[in-house]
Design a protein around this motif. Structure first.
Motif, PDB file in Angstrom:
ATOM      1  N   LEU A   1      -1.136   1.280 -46.785  1.00 36.12           N
ATOM      2  CA  LEU A   1       0.059   1.668 -46.201  1.00 36.12           C
ATOM      3  C   LEU A   1      -0.140   2.640 -45.328  1.00 36.12           C
ATOM      4  O   LEU A   1      -0.245   3.799 -45.779  1.00 36.12           O
ATOM      5  CB  LEU A   1       1.200   1.693 -47.237  1.00 36.12           C
ATOM      6  N   ASN A   2       0.273   2.785 -44.234  1.00 38.42           N
ATOM      7  CA  ASN A   2       0.069   3.923 -43.060  1.00 38.42           C
ATOM      8  C   ASN A   2       1.347   4.226 -42.444  1.00 38.42           C
ATOM      9  O   ASN A   2       2.019   3.523 -41.810  1.00 38.42           O
ATOM     10  CB  ASN A   2      -0.934   3.495 -41.853  1.00 38.42           C
ATOM     11  N   LEU A   3       1.818   5.561 -43.120  1.00 38.07           N
ATOM     12  CA  LEU A   3       3.068   6.007 -42.645  1.00 38.07           C
ATOM     13  C   LEU A   3       3.052   7.165 -42.036  1.00 38.07           C
ATOM     14  O   LEU A   3       3.974   8.106 -41.844  1.00 38.07           O
ATOM     15  CB  LEU A   3       4.040   6.225 -43.990  1.00 38.07           C
ATOM     16  N   ALA A   4       1.949   7.426 -41.122  1.00 30.02           N
ATOM     17  CA  ALA A   4       1.864   8.498 -40.346  1.00 30.02           C
ATOM     18  C   ALA A   4       2.653   8.919 -39.154  1.00 30.02           C
ATOM     19  O   ALA A   4       3.067   7.670 -38.785  1.00 30.02           O
ATOM     20  CB  ALA A   4       0.207   8.864 -39.933  1.00 30.02           C
ATOM     21  N   PHE A   5       2.727   9.949 -38.390  1.00 29.88           N
ATOM     22  CA  PHE A   5       3.333  10.156 -37.321  1.00 29.88           C
ATOM     23  C   PHE A   5       4.963   9.628 -37.323  1.00 29.88           C
ATOM     24  O   PHE A   5       5.348   8.929 -36.649  1.00 29.88           O
ATOM     25  CB  PHE A   5       2.842   9.465 -36.042  1.00 29.88           C
TER      26      PHE A   5
END
Length: 570
Positions: A256-260
């Motif tokens: 899971l990528n929740l960057a920026f």
């Protein structure tokens, strides 16, 4: 009289209103013409076109199917399906080109500048880029960027995407999704091939932040990227609840990528709550957010033994009661007085056989050679084969009723393999060597599997794990502590607002996981974080706590583990 005569003479001229009537007839004709014009503009063929897409059978070639469906749906200007461009190799000028005159160089530079401008505009032109398999030329990934995907376009995709049997990923970048079109897109995913496991929705902020619908229990998505979507603490709360709750847990999502995004301390706490009972997520990125010390401490707390809440303790007791009732219903020893006599006799025989096996394990010498060694002696035609035939080696250990025959029969099975350590003679020595070689091979195999953990290998394992509430617990001061989440392997917290206070929490977590990994064999499941990114935060890189974390994480990184593993295998 003359005036009277003039009046009748004026009367025939007076019918100028007749001319108005005639002009009225002209307007009626004009009205008829105006009514007839739309009939000429809209031919009957145009009315039948919207029905044609349902009759079209897709062929599995995305370029042909998408163009045909758009044409039948009435689209005149629609994006083209093109192959995604690969990065060009480094250009090395040759000697012949260096000998060209300067005028040619100027012309070439001018044309190159025009081409570069054209390429920039072409990059942002609406297209559907596809990545193909190198050999079979099947569509593997789809990239859509920079143009609005409407409801009708999603309807066309719902017809042509299910025919792509090797589709693995869909990437949507700034396509103007709404909460309604997102629901339509989610309904499209189960129609696609089972190989579709990756979805990327980046640059698509939603008013209701309903991204958690992508993480439903029946969702096939294993890799989800939600960067640049303006997700705040409310959206993080919905995502944390989708990871796990007291009664539900996502078992398919691996990364899971929740960057920026705009996630703060409260949002990080919600994500940490989702990690309490989730044992499937391996990779999590919260880089470039607004997380401070409170959120960092909550994330670090979940990765080491933490205290169960009152509701979690109550749920744990309920699960233990259910497990106990299921085991009692399945166990054969729970016989009632009304059971048949044959069942009781079977239970008695099982008890007798188990007692005989226990007596044999206490002995230091075996009475018969193992079955595997007797097969080796069959080639030389020894007398041991005849003795085994007389003793009935084909029977199983649970078939014989006398106590004296059970050890002899069970000696030809797998139970006698551990007893070869203390037995004497030539046969047992060879078996001992075989066992040692087998154990060494199994140890090397277990280490290689432990060091080569990847999301693909751990997806099935994560789905088969037991409920974290049923894990072995520790009681301290009237409180119940569970071991914590050791399945998460990668945590990225780059460029947040963490200070040395939050760093101390991660230092305690890394120290515990390092001590735990030393006391546990790497082949017996996950042992905690392998990578922890904390750089570019609000602390000095020369901070003692940060230096200690880097020192403890260095031997745990997969790159540093690969070299000793290669040396051991060679």
């Amino acid at each position: 009289m003359s005036g009277e005569a003039s009046t009748p003479g004026a009367s025939p001229r007076a019918p100028r209103p007749g001319t108005q009537k005639s002009s009225g007839t002209v307007t009626k004709k004009g009205d008829r013409g105006a009514k007839e014009k739309p009939v000429l503009v809209l031919p009957p063929v145009g009315e039948e076109e919207p029905k044609n897409p349902e009759e079209y059978q897709c062929t599995g070639v995305l370029e042909t199917d998408f163009a045909e469906l758009c044409t039948r749906s009435g689209y005149t200007d629609f994006p083209k399906v093109v192959t995604r461009p690969r990065p060009h190799p480094a250009f090395v000028p040759s000697a012949s080109m260096s000998e060209k005159p300067a005028q040619d160089d100027q012309r070439l530079s001018a044309s190159c500048s025009l081409n570069s401008l054209e390429s920039k505009y072409v990059f942002f032109r609406p297209t559907i880029q596809v990545e193909l398999e190198p050999e079979d030329k099947w569509v593997k990934e789809i990239y859509i960027r920079g143009w609005r995907v409407e409801e009708r376009i999603l309807g066309i995709f719902s017809k042509c995407l299910p025919t792509l049997s090797q589709l693995q990923a869909i990437n949507l970048w700034k396509v103007g999704l709404t909460d309604k079109t997102l629901s339509t897109f989610i309904a499209l995913l189960p129609l696609c091939a089972p190989t579709l496991r990756k979805v990327s929705l980046e640059g698509n902020p939603l008013p209701e932040q309903s991204y958690h619908k992508l993480m439903a229990a029946d969702s096939p998505i294993a890799h989800l990227s939600l960067r640049n979507n303006n997700i705040d603490d409310h959206g993080a709360q919905l995502l944390g609840q989708a990871l796990s709750t007291l009664r539900s847990c996502n078992r398919t999502l691996v990364s899971l990528n929740l960057a920026f995004n705009h996630i703060g301390d409260a949002g990080a706490g919600y994500i940490a709550d989702g990690l309490r009972l989730n044992r499937a997520l391996l990779w999590l990125s919260l880089a470039h957010n607004r997380i401070q010390d409170q959120g960092a401490l909550k994330l670090a707390e979940v990765l080491r033994p933490f205290e169960l809440t009152h509701t979690e303790v109550v749920e744990r007791r309920r699960l233990l009661l259910e497990k106990g009732t299921q085991e009692r219903s399945r166990s054969p020893s729970s016989s009632r007085p009304g059971d048949s006599k044959t069942d009781r006799e079977k239970n008695l025989l099982l008890q007798v056989n188990s007692a005989a096996l226990a007596e044999k394990t206490d002995k230091t010498q075996t009475t018969k050679t193992p079955k595997g060694l007797s097969k080796k002696k069959e080639k030389s035609g020894g007398e041991s084969v005849r003795k085994e035939e007389k003793s009935g080696s084909g029977q199983s250990p649970t078939q014989g009723t006398p106590k004296k025959e059970d050890p002899m029969k069970s000696g030809k099975g797998k139970v006698t393999i551990p007893e070869q350590k203390t037995s004497k003679g030539k046969g047992p020595k060879t078996g001992n060597k075989e066992k040692r070689s087998f154990l060494l091979e199994s140890e090397h195999l277990g280490q290689s599997l432990a060091y080569s953990w990847s999301p693909k290998h751990l997806v099935a394992e994560a789905t088969e794990t037991v409920n974290p509430l049923l894990e072995p617990v520790e009681h301290r001061d009237g409180k119940v502590f569970v071991p914590g989440n050791k399945v998460l392997l990668h945590l990225n917290l780059l460029r947040n607002r963490i200070t040395e206070v939050g760093l101390e929490g991660f230092l305690a977590t890394v120290q515990y996981q390092a001590q735990f990994s030393k006391s546990k064999s790497p082949s017996k499941g996950p042992v905690g974080l392998l990578r922890l990114s904390l750089a570019k935060n609000c602390f000095s890189p020369q901070c003692p706590a940060y230096a200690t974390i880097q020192e403890l994480m260095l031997p745990r990184a997969p790159v540093t583990k690969a070299r000793p593993r290669e040396e051991e295998t060679t």
